[in-house]
Design a protein around this motif. Structure first.
Motif, PDB file in Angstrom:
ATOM      1  N   ASN A  70     -18.611 -23.440  -2.860  1.00 31.56           N
ATOM      2  CA  ASN A  70     -18.099 -22.521  -1.849  1.00 31.56           C
ATOM      3  C   ASN A  70     -17.726 -23.319  -0.617  1.00 31.56           C
ATOM      4  N   SER A  71     -16.846 -22.757   0.190  1.00 30.13           N
ATOM      5  CA  SER A  71     -16.488 -23.437   1.423  1.00 30.13           C
ATOM      6  C   SER A  71     -16.365 -22.427   2.548  1.00 30.13           C
ATOM      7  N   ILE A  72     -16.653 -22.902   3.745  1.00 23.22           N
ATOM      8  CA  ILE A  72     -16.519 -22.089   4.948  1.00 23.22           C
ATOM      9  C   ILE A  72     -16.210 -23.037   6.097  1.00 23.22           C
ATOM     10  N   THR A  73     -15.362 -22.592   6.999  1.00 26.08           N
ATOM     11  CA  THR A  73     -15.093 -23.437   8.157  1.00 26.08           C
ATOM     12  C   THR A  73     -16.277 -23.339   9.115  1.00 26.08           C
ATOM     13  N   GLU A  74     -16.464 -24.386   9.867  1.00 29.59           N
ATOM     14  CA  GLU A  74     -17.552 -24.392  10.846  1.00 29.59           C
ATOM     15  C   GLU A  74     -17.360 -23.268  11.857  1.00 29.59           C
ATOM     16  N   LYS A  75     -16.129 -23.034  12.248  1.00 28.21           N
ATOM     17  CA  LYS A  75     -15.850 -21.970  13.224  1.00 28.21           C
ATOM     18  C   LYS A  75     -16.270 -20.600  12.677  1.00 28.21           C
ATOM     19  N   LYS A  76     -15.919 -20.314  11.433  1.00 30.29           N
ATOM     20  CA  LYS A  76     -16.289 -19.023  10.835  1.00 30.29           C
ATOM     21  C   LYS A  76     -17.801 -18.916  10.680  1.00 30.29           C
ATOM     22  N   LEU A  77     -18.440 -19.978  10.208  1.00 29.98           N
ATOM     23  CA  LEU A  77     -19.890 -19.982  10.032  1.00 29.98           C
ATOM     24  C   LEU A  77     -20.600 -19.726  11.356  1.00 29.98           C
ATOM     25  N   CYS A  78     -20.184 -20.426  12.399  1.00 31.26           N
ATOM     26  CA  CYS A  78     -20.820 -20.241  13.708  1.00 31.26           C
ATOM     27  C   CYS A  78     -20.594 -18.822  14.225  1.00 31.26           C
ATOM     28  N   GLY A  79     -19.406 -18.264  13.975  1.00 34.95           N
ATOM     29  CA  GLY A  79     -19.138 -16.889  14.376  1.00 34.95           C
ATOM     30  C   GLY A  79     -20.067 -15.906  13.686  1.00 34.95           C
ATOM     31  N   ILE A  80     -20.294 -16.085  12.402  1.00 36.59           N
ATOM     32  CA  ILE A  80     -21.209 -15.218  11.644  1.00 36.59           C
ATOM     33  C   ILE A  80     -22.626 -15.348  12.180  1.00 36.59           C
ATOM     34  N   LEU A  81     -23.053 -16.574  12.477  1.00 35.91           N
ATOM     35  CA  LEU A  81     -24.430 -16.811  12.915  1.00 35.91           C
ATOM     36  C   LEU A  81     -24.691 -16.354  14.342  1.00 35.91           C
ATOM     37  N   GLU A  82     -23.663 -16.344  15.183  1.00 37.51           N
ATOM     38  CA  GLU A  82     -23.832 -15.936  16.585  1.00 37.51           C
ATOM     39  C   GLU A  82     -23.699 -14.429  16.787  1.00 37.51           C
ATOM     40  N   GLU A  83     -22.981 -13.755  15.895  1.00 32.93           N
ATOM     41  CA  GLU A  83     -22.744 -12.312  16.002  1.00 32.93           C
ATOM     42  C   GLU A  83     -23.160 -11.637  14.698  1.00 32.93           C
ATOM     43  N   PRO A  84     -24.388 -11.150  14.615  1.00 37.11           N
ATOM     44  CA  PRO A  84     -24.873 -10.571  13.360  1.00 37.11           C
ATOM     45  C   PRO A  84     -23.985  -9.449  12.832  1.00 37.11           C
ATOM     46  N   GLY A  85     -23.876  -9.409  11.530  1.00 42.26           N
ATOM     47  CA  GLY A  85     -23.177  -8.381  10.781  1.00 42.26           C
ATOM     48  C   GLY A  85     -23.747  -8.406   9.378  1.00 42.26           C
ATOM     49  N   VAL A  86     -23.033  -7.841   8.424  1.00 39.54           N
ATOM     50  CA  VAL A  86     -23.571  -7.759   7.063  1.00 39.54           C
ATOM     51  C   VAL A  86     -23.702  -9.126   6.386  1.00 39.54           C
ATOM     52  N   GLU A  87     -22.985 -10.133   6.847  1.00 32.16           N
ATOM     53  CA  GLU A  87     -23.087 -11.473   6.253  1.00 32.16           C
ATOM     54  C   GLU A  87     -24.202 -12.314   6.878  1.00 32.16           C
TER      55      GLU A  87
END
Length: 182
Positions: A70-87
């Protein structure tokens, strides 16, 4: 395949793909049962590439071992980790348990620190925004199966409801999951 053989295969694949990605790669990590040392003869091999720019997911077989990178950009990962949601529950647990095979070995701890710094109010907001989808809609599927007399579908509806309620409970308790399904 033994644990040692599966781990060595992960090292080989990460080395090969890291050379192809060059400067786009931040870190190439192992997760799942192989990273925990709980893999069995039937286990798959799960890896995560954290990159600067998007790259496609790769899935293939090596012998009889299913391999997913799997791959994820650092920007997307940090966005998910800083702003909780279902992911958030999945990714917060994921970064806590990553084993770095290539690249910057300090990155998973930095990402985990981001996840730990999220304030409770953000979790409450995320839960409020997703509660209808996570609890009411999914549990309604069970009752719809009964009303339609599709009793064979109830099992799947119950599993889906439990998985979505797990996410709701993680947001309620400001915590993450350590395994995909628990």
């Amino acid at each position: 395949m033994t644990h040692e053989e599966r781990y060595n295969l992960a090292l080989e694949i990460s080395g090969r793909l890291s050379r192809e990605m060059k400067d786009n790669l931040i870190c190439f990590c192992l997760y799942g049962s192989t990273s925990r040392g709980t893999d069995t003869h039937w286990s798959d091999l799960e890896m995560l590439m954290i990159t600067r720019e998007e790259v496609p997911k790769k899935a293939f077989l090596e012998g009889l071992v299913p391999i997913t990178t799997n791959s994820i950009t650092e920007k997307k990962l940090c966005g998910i980790l800083e702003e909780p949601g279902v992911e958030w529950p999945f990714y917060a647990g994921l970064v806590k348990n990553l084993v770095v095979l290539e690249g910057d070995a300090s990155k998973p701890e930095q990402y985990y620190d981001l996840a730990r710094r999220v304030c409770e109010e953000k979790f409450r907001r995320a839960l409020k925004e997703n509660l209808s989808e996570l609890v009411f809609e999914s549990s309604g599927r069970i009752f719809s199966c009964i009303a339609r007399k599709r009793y064979e579908d109830i099992y799947c509806a119950v599993i889906e409801t439990l998985l979505e309620m797990k996410t709701a409970l993680c947001l309620l308790n400001c915590t993450y999951v350590n395994h995909d399904y628990f």
